[in-house]
Design a protein around this motif. Structure first.
Motif, mmCIF file in Angstrom:
data_model
loop_
_atom_site.group_PDB
_atom_site.id
_atom_site.type_symbol
_atom_site.label_atom_id
_atom_site.label_comp_id
_atom_site.label_asym_id
_atom_site.label_seq_id
_atom_site.Cartn_x
_atom_site.Cartn_y
_atom_site.Cartn_z
ATOM 1 N N LEU A 50 0.860 -1.185 0.000
ATOM 2 C CA LEU A 50 0.000 0.000 0.000
ATOM 3 C C LEU A 50 0.893 1.229 0.000
ATOM 4 O O LEU A 50 1.937 1.248 0.677
ATOM 5 C CB LEU A 50 -0.863 0.009 1.262
ATOM 6 N N VAL A 56 -7.034 3.568 4.886
ATOM 7 C CA VAL A 56 -7.362 2.179 5.245
ATOM 8 C C VAL A 56 -8.423 2.171 6.343
ATOM 9 O O VAL A 56 -8.273 2.841 7.371
ATOM 10 C CB VAL A 56 -6.107 1.419 5.736
ATOM 11 N N LEU A 70 -2.350 0.837 12.150
ATOM 12 C CA LEU A 70 -2.287 1.300 10.760
ATOM 13 C C LEU A 70 -1.852 2.769 10.709
ATOM 14 O O LEU A 70 -1.070 3.158 9.831
ATOM 15 C CB LEU A 70 -3.645 1.095 10.087
ATOM 16 N N PHE A 75 -0.361 5.093 7.537
ATOM 17 C CA PHE A 75 -1.562 5.153 6.698
ATOM 18 C C PHE A 75 -2.564 6.139 7.285
ATOM 19 O O PHE A 75 -2.500 6.489 8.467
ATOM 20 C CB PHE A 75 -2.194 3.760 6.580
ATOM 21 N N ALA A 77 -5.655 6.136 8.723
ATOM 22 C CA ALA A 77 -6.454 5.043 9.290
ATOM 23 C C ALA A 77 -7.820 5.549 9.726
ATOM 24 O O ALA A 77 -7.940 6.609 10.339
ATOM 25 C CB ALA A 77 -5.722 4.439 10.479
ATOM 26 N N PHE A 113 -12.116 3.849 0.182
ATOM 27 C CA PHE A 113 -10.893 3.396 0.854
ATOM 28 C C PHE A 113 -9.964 2.680 -0.125
ATOM 29 O O PHE A 113 -10.400 2.001 -1.048
ATOM 30 C CB PHE A 113 -11.249 2.456 2.010
ATOM 31 N N ASP A 114 -8.662 2.825 0.146
ATOM 32 C CA ASP A 114 -7.659 2.077 -0.618
ATOM 33 C C ASP A 114 -7.578 0.639 -0.124
ATOM 34 O O ASP A 114 -7.165 -0.256 -0.867
ATOM 35 C CB ASP A 114 -6.280 2.737 -0.464
ATOM 36 N N ALA A 115 -7.924 0.435 1.135
ATOM 37 C CA ALA A 115 -7.898 -0.924 1.689
ATOM 38 C C ALA A 115 -8.814 -0.974 2.901
ATOM 39 O O ALA A 115 -9.104 0.051 3.536
ATOM 40 C CB ALA A 115 -6.474 -1.318 2.091
ATOM 41 N N PHE A 117 -9.298 -3.525 6.382
ATOM 42 C CA PHE A 117 -8.784 -4.662 7.162
ATOM 43 C C PHE A 117 -9.886 -5.155 8.078
ATOM 44 O O PHE A 117 -10.438 -4.393 8.875
ATOM 45 C CB PHE A 117 -7.573 -4.241 8.008
#
Ligand SMILES: C[S@@+](CC[C@H](N)C(=O)[O-])C[C@H]1O[C@@H](n2cnc3c(N)ncnc32)[C@H](O)[C@@H]1O
Length: 207
Positions: A50, A56, A70, A75, A77, A113-115, A117
């Protein structure tokens, strides 16, 4: 995360009131590791890297350990939890290093979001909502965004939540929605969960 709360209303995991009552009844809930899951680092290492500052999300972030980790890793977060007591606990532990949001993951107003979790949020859902949960998660990812997570495949015969999901069942649910890049045994689970979890890395098409 056995349900052992005598004062609770019937199991309605879709409701913030329910979860708030769980936190009231059990200020140290059984699922809370008190620290980031070791599987966060493991799944990040499995995934395409990432970019620094990537946005994220941790849906159902509870006391926020993974979201705070994160943020520590550089990131942007977001810790999202619709139970006010969860976010109160998260803020008390980690302050404002994370963007805390009380939105409902299914319906709330959130940026792309890019990712994402997932740690014990998916498995806390009623199994009947899993498809809708994955639809919401896919829709919240930008094209090319990653879904990362750790999942129980065995809850030792206990009634859920958490609701265990065999790896192939998860594959069948995810494959129509996201491209699966990796499905692997978790090697660094917390000792309480060792040998009972697996990891997923999946990507939204496009990007
Ligand atoms: C089992 S706890 C896990 C907490 C945290 N991920 C951890 O591992 O410590 C599940 C959390 O998901 C939250 N949650 C459940 N459904 C949600 C939804 N639709 N939107 C936002 N949060 C939700 C609950 O309030 C609860 O804090």
């Amino acid at each position: 995360m056995q349900r052992r709360f005598s004062t609770l209303p019937p199991w309605i995991p879709n409701s913030p009131d329910y979860w708030n009552q769980v936190y009231l009844d059990e200020p140290k809930p059984g699922w809370d590791l008190g620290a980031p899951s070791p599987l966060l680092a493991e799944v990040l290492a499995l995934a395409p890297p990432l970019a620094p500052g990537a946005r994220v999300a941790v849906p159902g972030c509870g006391f926020g350990h993974d979201a705070a980790e994160l943020a520590r890793l550089g990131f942007e977060a977001w810790g999202i939890d619709f139970a006010p007591l969860a976010l109160e606990g998260a803020r008390a532990r980690y302050g404002e290093a994370v963007t805390w949001s009380a939105e409902d993951w299914f319906t709330g107003e959130l940026p792309a979001f890019d990712a994402v979790f997932d740690h014990t949020c998916f498995v806390a859902m009623e199994p009947a909502r899993r498809g809708a949960y994955l639809d919401a998660t896919r829709d919240r990812l930008r094209p090319g965004g990653l879904w990362l997570g750790a999942f129980f495949h065995d809850t030792q015969g206990r009634e859920g939540p958490p609701f265990a999901i065999p790896r192939e069942e998860l594959r069948a649910l995810v494959a129509p929605r996201l491209d699966i890049l990796s499905l692997a045994d978790a090697l660094q689970s917390h000792p309480r969960r060792l040998g009972r979890e697996f990891l997923v890395v999946a990507r939204k098409a496009g990007g």
